[in-house]
Scaffold this motif. Structure first.
Motif, PDB file in Angstrom:
ATOM      1  N   LEU A  53      -1.399   6.800   8.827  1.00 51.29           N
ATOM      2  CA  LEU A  53      -1.726   7.480   7.579  1.00 51.29           C
ATOM      3  C   LEU A  53      -3.195   7.294   7.200  1.00 51.29           C
ATOM      4  CD1 LEU A  53       1.507   6.562   5.580  1.00 51.29           C
ATOM      5  CD2 LEU A  53       0.830   8.851   6.348  1.00 51.29           C
ATOM      6  N   ARG A  54      -3.739   6.122   7.526  1.00 46.61           N
ATOM      7  CA  ARG A  54      -5.164   5.892   7.270  1.00 46.61           C
ATOM      8  C   ARG A  54      -6.025   6.826   8.124  1.00 46.61           C
ATOM      9  NH1 ARG A  54      -3.764   0.313   6.469  1.00 46.61           N
ATOM     10  NH2 ARG A  54      -4.412  -0.351   4.358  1.00 46.61           N
ATOM     11  N   LYS A  55      -5.616   7.013   9.343  1.00 47.58           N
ATOM     12  CA  LYS A  55      -6.369   7.889  10.246  1.00 47.58           C
ATOM     13  C   LYS A  55      -6.336   9.343   9.772  1.00 47.58           C
ATOM     14  CE  LYS A  55      -6.088   5.100  14.453  1.00 47.58           C
ATOM     15  NZ  LYS A  55      -5.507   4.958  15.823  1.00 47.58           N
ATOM     16  N   GLU A  56      -5.298   9.684   9.008  1.00 48.29           N
ATOM     17  CA  GLU A  56      -5.219  11.035   8.428  1.00 48.29           C
ATOM     18  C   GLU A  56      -6.209  11.201   7.272  1.00 48.29           C
ATOM     19  OE1 GLU A  56      -1.302  12.059   7.168  1.00 48.29           O
ATOM     20  OE2 GLU A  56      -0.386  11.644   9.130  1.00 48.29           O
ATOM     21  N   GLY A  57      -6.843  10.082   6.896  1.00 53.81           N
ATOM     22  CA  GLY A  57      -7.807  10.135   5.798  1.00 53.81           C
ATOM     23  C   GLY A  57      -7.205   9.804   4.446  1.00 53.81           C
ATOM     24  N   ARG A  58      -5.963   9.336   4.447  1.00 55.12           N
ATOM     25  CA  ARG A  58      -5.326   8.990   3.176  1.00 55.12           C
ATOM     26  C   ARG A  58      -5.816   7.622   2.685  1.00 55.12           C
ATOM     27  NH1 ARG A  58       0.896  11.006   2.648  1.00 55.12           N
ATOM     28  NH2 ARG A  58       0.788  12.887   3.964  1.00 55.12           N
ATOM     29  N   LYS A  59      -6.222   7.580   1.422  1.00 52.99           N
ATOM     30  CA  LYS A  59      -6.645   6.318   0.826  1.00 52.99           C
ATOM     31  C   LYS A  59      -5.504   5.778  -0.028  1.00 52.99           C
ATOM     32  CE  LYS A  59     -11.605   7.178   0.715  1.00 52.99           C
ATOM     33  NZ  LYS A  59     -12.817   7.248  -0.139  1.00 52.99           N
ATOM     34  N   PRO A  60      -5.016   4.585   0.315  1.00 50.80           N
ATOM     35  CA  PRO A  60      -3.826   4.093  -0.389  1.00 50.80           C
ATOM     36  C   PRO A  60      -4.133   3.497  -1.763  1.00 50.80           C
ATOM     37  CG  PRO A  60      -4.555   2.451   1.186  1.00 50.80           C
ATOM     38  CD  PRO A  60      -5.470   3.634   1.348  1.00 50.80           C
ATOM     39  N   VAL A  61      -3.112   3.512  -2.605  1.00 50.11           N
ATOM     40  CA  VAL A  61      -3.116   2.734  -3.845  1.00 50.11           C
ATOM     41  C   VAL A  61      -2.286   1.484  -3.567  1.00 50.11           C
ATOM     42  CG1 VAL A  61      -3.295   4.789  -5.301  1.00 50.11           C
ATOM     43  CG2 VAL A  61      -1.031   3.862  -4.751  1.00 50.11           C
ATOM     44  N   ARG A  95       7.400   1.575   0.601  1.00 50.78           N
ATOM     45  CA  ARG A  95       7.674   0.131   0.507  1.00 50.78           C
ATOM     46  C   ARG A  95       7.746  -0.564   1.873  1.00 50.78           C
ATOM     47  NH1 ARG A  95      11.797  -3.014  -3.296  1.00 50.78           N
ATOM     48  NH2 ARG A  95      10.892  -2.617  -5.346  1.00 50.78           N
ATOM     49  N   ASP A  96       8.416   0.077   2.803  1.00 47.40           N
ATOM     50  CA  ASP A  96       8.719  -0.595   4.077  1.00 47.40           C
ATOM     51  C   ASP A  96       8.060   0.079   5.279  1.00 47.40           C
ATOM     52  OD1 ASP A  96      10.482  -2.493   2.788  1.00 47.40           O
ATOM     53  OD2 ASP A  96      11.909  -0.831   2.582  1.00 47.40           O
ATOM     54  N   LEU A  97       6.852   0.609   5.060  1.00 48.84           N
ATOM     55  CA  LEU A  97       6.151   1.231   6.180  1.00 48.84           C
ATOM     56  C   LEU A  97       5.780   0.187   7.223  1.00 48.84           C
ATOM     57  CD1 LEU A  97       3.646   3.646   4.345  1.00 48.84           C
ATOM     58  CD2 LEU A  97       5.815   4.251   5.441  1.00 48.84           C
ATOM     59  N   THR A  98       5.873   0.552   8.489  1.00 49.55           N
ATOM     60  CA  THR A  98       5.452  -0.351   9.560  1.00 49.55           C
ATOM     61  C   THR A  98       3.920  -0.378   9.611  1.00 49.55           C
ATOM     62  OG1 THR A  98       5.403   1.418  11.196  1.00 49.55           O
ATOM     63  CG2 THR A  98       7.501   0.228  10.913  1.00 49.55           C
ATOM     64  N   HIS A 107       0.845  -1.199   0.000  1.00 50.16           N
ATOM     65  CA  HIS A 107       0.000   0.000   0.000  1.00 50.16           C
ATOM     66  C   HIS A 107       0.877   1.245   0.000  1.00 50.16           C
ATOM     67  CE1 HIS A 107      -3.283  -2.711   1.646  1.00 50.16           C
ATOM     68  NE2 HIS A 107      -3.865  -2.104   0.627  1.00 50.16           N
ATOM     69  N   CYS A 108       0.510   2.172  -0.859  1.00 47.43           N
ATOM     70  CA  CYS A 108       1.246   3.448  -0.942  1.00 47.43           C
ATOM     71  C   CYS A 108       0.294   4.585  -0.600  1.00 47.43           C
ATOM     72  CB  CYS A 108       1.817   3.626  -2.350  1.00 47.43           C
ATOM     73  SG  CYS A 108       2.514   5.264  -2.650  1.00 47.43           S
ATOM     74  N   PHE A 109       0.707   5.443   0.330  1.00 46.51           N
ATOM     75  CA  PHE A 109      -0.144   6.527   0.829  1.00 46.51           C
ATOM     76  C   PHE A 109       0.306   7.899   0.330  1.00 46.51           C
ATOM     77  CE2 PHE A 109      -0.564   3.014   3.740  1.00 46.51           C
ATOM     78  CZ  PHE A 109      -1.897   3.014   4.122  1.00 46.51           C
ATOM     79  N   CYS A 110       1.275   7.942  -0.557  1.00 43.77           N
ATOM     80  CA  CYS A 110       1.820   9.226  -1.011  1.00 43.77           C
ATOM     81  C   CYS A 110       0.747  10.078  -1.688  1.00 43.77           C
ATOM     82  CB  CYS A 110       2.963   9.006  -1.988  1.00 43.77           C
ATOM     83  SG  CYS A 110       4.409   8.243  -1.231  1.00 43.77           S
ATOM     84  N   THR A 111       0.771  11.368  -1.385  1.00 42.29           N
ATOM     85  CA  THR A 111      -0.167  12.291  -2.033  1.00 42.29           C
ATOM     86  C   THR A 111       0.383  12.687  -3.405  1.00 42.29           C
ATOM     87  OG1 THR A 111       0.908  14.255  -1.144  1.00 42.29           O
ATOM     88  CG2 THR A 111      -0.809  13.229   0.224  1.00 42.29           C
ATOM     89  N   GLU A 112      -0.472  13.284  -4.243  1.00 42.10           N
ATOM     90  CA  GLU A 112      -0.038  13.715  -5.567  1.00 42.10           C
ATOM     91  C   GLU A 112       1.045  14.781  -5.452  1.00 42.10           C
ATOM     92  OE1 GLU A 112       0.753  13.815  -9.306  1.00 42.10           O
ATOM     93  OE2 GLU A 112      -0.628  12.333  -8.463  1.00 42.10           O
ATOM     94  N   GLU A 113       0.926  15.638  -4.434  1.00 40.94           N
ATOM     95  CA  GLU A 113       1.923  16.691  -4.230  1.00 40.94           C
ATOM     96  C   GLU A 113       3.299  16.085  -3.890  1.00 40.94           C
ATOM     97  OE1 GLU A 113      -2.031  18.226  -3.907  1.00 40.94           O
ATOM     98  OE2 GLU A 113      -1.067  16.634  -2.705  1.00 40.94           O
ATOM     99  N   GLU A 114       3.306  15.063  -3.059  1.00 39.36           N
ATOM    100  CA  GLU A 114       4.559  14.396  -2.695  1.00 39.36           C
ATOM    101  C   GLU A 114       5.178  13.690  -3.902  1.00 39.36           C
ATOM    102  OE1 GLU A 114       3.504  13.367   2.015  1.00 39.36           O
ATOM    103  OE2 GLU A 114       3.010  11.941   0.406  1.00 39.36           O
ATOM    104  N   LEU A 115       4.321  13.071  -4.700  1.00 33.98           N
ATOM    105  CA  LEU A 115       4.810  12.370  -5.883  1.00 33.98           C
ATOM    106  C   LEU A 115       5.382  13.341  -6.909  1.00 33.98           C
ATOM    107  CD1 LEU A 115       1.901   9.804  -6.332  1.00 33.98           C
ATOM    108  CD2 LEU A 115       4.223   9.303  -5.542  1.00 33.98           C
ATOM    109  N   GLU A 116       4.717  14.488  -7.073  1.00 34.26           N
ATOM    110  CA  GLU A 116       5.203  15.472  -8.055  1.00 34.26           C
ATOM    111  C   GLU A 116       6.533  16.064  -7.597  1.00 34.26           C
ATOM    112  OE1 GLU A 116       5.950  17.637 -11.195  1.00 34.26           O
ATOM    113  OE2 GLU A 116       4.371  16.102 -11.090  1.00 34.26           O
TER     114      GLU A 116
END
Length: 505
Positions: free
Chosen positions: A163-171, A153-156, A124-133
């Motif tokens: 990150l889920r609690k922050e409302g981030r939806k992973p890919v 890759r290696d998130l605990t 699961h990747c939680f990166c935002t579009e801003e972080e990716l850009e």
């Protein structure tokens, strides 16, 4: 030495494919009409299947919800049928490996990516579009290929939950090993190598749970037992990602064959500025399906010898991927016009008349309902003009000389003829003489010309050209005596008189 993931003839194990039945597919996205490139890909697949006694399957890739529409899907399927490319399995016709619309297969994909997740091959990747850009921009500044570098890759488990609690939806991203060469043995392009370091971890499931193209296409092709993937060159860059997915899922890899791009005559990528780009546009212009098929197959495939005109049955016999070029094909409109005109010439007058009727009715030249006598007259007219047509809609401008009592325009070379000695006399006497005739056929018309020629002491061009100019305003046109026959006595006389009156004014 980098680890070599060698794909030999479509499999990461040696395989000559003689043990697998040919199953090919055409999988359009219903986001617009069937374009020339898509139609050619469908044709190459269809011919390959027919040549090898295999199955041609059509499925719909409609996971781009915002851009996909049922209208586009219907147009694409209708155009395939119009071109004569019937399919054996898939959308509308059914089969045992459906559903054949991608949006109806979503539940089939989840177990596969969940299995990959359990095996640690995806994450699961939680990166935002801003972080990716920001990451992409940093790589560009260093002169490196923009790609995802594996931040998540290696998130605990704790970090993922945070990150889920922050409302981030992973890919869901696929882990791409570093330092590998992925070799594709393409039936058209030969061996093509890709470095895994230039790919980066790629997304296979979006944050809304919808699989990406690369993941869905791999599963669809595998589950539908597609043996050969024949498609446009623009998909070549997707192939290493797909091969890695096949390997990770332990699925059999199909044979790949990537067809070259189609360029405009200026050798830039084909686009709307080069003219019509969709099959429906050519259909609406009055091109014949067999003319388009014949032209499309020659955009990349070269038959043996100099012959260029082939029926569909002959193409099935002659076609082979070995004679498909790696070089880009150039779309030559003049060649398409010529090729289509050859098929129009071979067609029956009845067929061309039926195709011409809607164009003539839209132009207001023919009534919506015509009787048998009117249809027979129109068929004779079209038979006279048929050899001049590149495509059927051109009939509207060509047929106008058969309507009305006045010539629209006298061309300069026509005016010169009418100013020659005895030209006006010839036209005037012809108009007078035809009205005296009780019967009306080609022998009568020949007799009138003979009498006037003898009376005025003229022959050849001096006899025929004044009448042609008086009736059409031009020195060029269909056979003169048949033109006169189909215009009828009264219209011939009126038109010649009006032309002479205009010249005298």
């Amino acid at each position: 030495m980098p680890k070599n993931l060698e794909i030999i003839k479509g499999g990461y194990f040696k395989l000559d494919h003689t043990d697998r039945t040919v199953r090919v597919r055409f999988a359009p996205s219903p986001t617009g009409p069937l374009h020339i490139g898509g139609a050619r890909s469908a044709l190459f697949n269809w011919l390959f299947a027919r040549k090898h006694g295999g199955t041609f399957l059509v499925r719909i890739e409609d996971t781009d919800v915002e851009r996909s529409s049922m209208v586009s899907e219907e147009v694409i399927l209708e155009d395939l049928k119009w071109l004569g490319m019937n399919w054996d399995e898939g959308i509308l016709v059914g089969g045992d490996k459906g559903p054949y619309r991608q949006s109806e297969r979503l539940s089939l994909y989840k177990p596969f990516w969940e299995k990959l997740l359990e095996e640690g091959k995806v994450y699961h990747c939680f990166c935002t579009e801003e972080e990716l850009e920001a990451e992409r921009e940093s790589l560009r500044k260093k002169g490196k290929m923009p790609r995802y570098l594996g931040r998540c890759r290696d998130l605990t488990p704790e970090k993922r939950e945070e990150l889920r609690k922050e409302g981030r939806k992973p890919v869901v991203r696929f882990k791409v090993s570093e330092g590998e060469i992925i070799r594709i043995d393409d039936l058209i392009r030969g061996e093509v190598d890709f470095e895994s370091d230039g790919i980066g971890d790629f997304i296979i499931v979006k944050s809304d749970g919808i699989p990406t193209y690369n993941f869905a296409v791999v599963l669809d092709d595998a589950l539908m037992e597609i043996s050969h993937v024949i498609r446009g060159e623009e998909h070549l860059s997707n192939t290493p990602r797909q091969v890695l997915l096949y390997r990770a899922l332990n699925l059999r890899v199909p044979v790949f064959a990537h067809i070259s791009l189609i360029l405009g005559e200026d050798r830039t990528k084909m686009s709307k500025r080069h003219g019509a780009t969709s099959i429906s546009q050519y259909r609406d212009m009055g091109f014949l399906p067999e003319g388009l098929i014949n032209f499309l197959v020659l955009l990349g495939w070269a038959p043996e010898g100099e012959r260029e005109i082939f029926s569909l049955e002959e193409l099935v016999k002659e076609f082979s991927l070995e004679r498909v070029s790696k070089s880009a094909a150039v779309f030559n409109h003049k060649k398409l016009d010529w090729m289509n005109s050859e098929y129009i010439k071979k067609s029956s007058p009845e067929r061309i008349t039926d195709l011409a009727l809607p164009f003539l009715q839209e132009a207001g030249l023919i009534k919506t309902q015509i009787n048998e006598e009117e249809y027979d007259w129109l068929k004779q007219v079209i038979s006279l003009l048929q050899e001049q047509l590149d495509y059927v809609s051109q009939i509207v401008s060509l047929i106008k000389i058969f309507f009305g009592d006045k010539v629209e325009k006298i061309l300069p070379e026509g005016a010169e003829v009418m100013n020659e000695e005895k030209s006006r006399q010839v036209a005037a006497r012809f108009g007078e003489e035809v009205l005296k005739e009780q019967t009306w056929d080609l022998s009568v018309i020949k007799d009138v010309f003979k009498r006037i020629g003898k009376e005025l002491g003229v022959g050849g061009k001096k006899l025929f050209q004044p009448v042609r100019v008086g009736l059409t305003g031009s020195l060029q046109g269909p056979d003169l005596q048949n033109l006169i026959l189909l215009l009828g006595r009264e219209r011939v006389a009126k038109r010649l008189k009006n032309t002479l009156d205009r010249a005298d004014a």
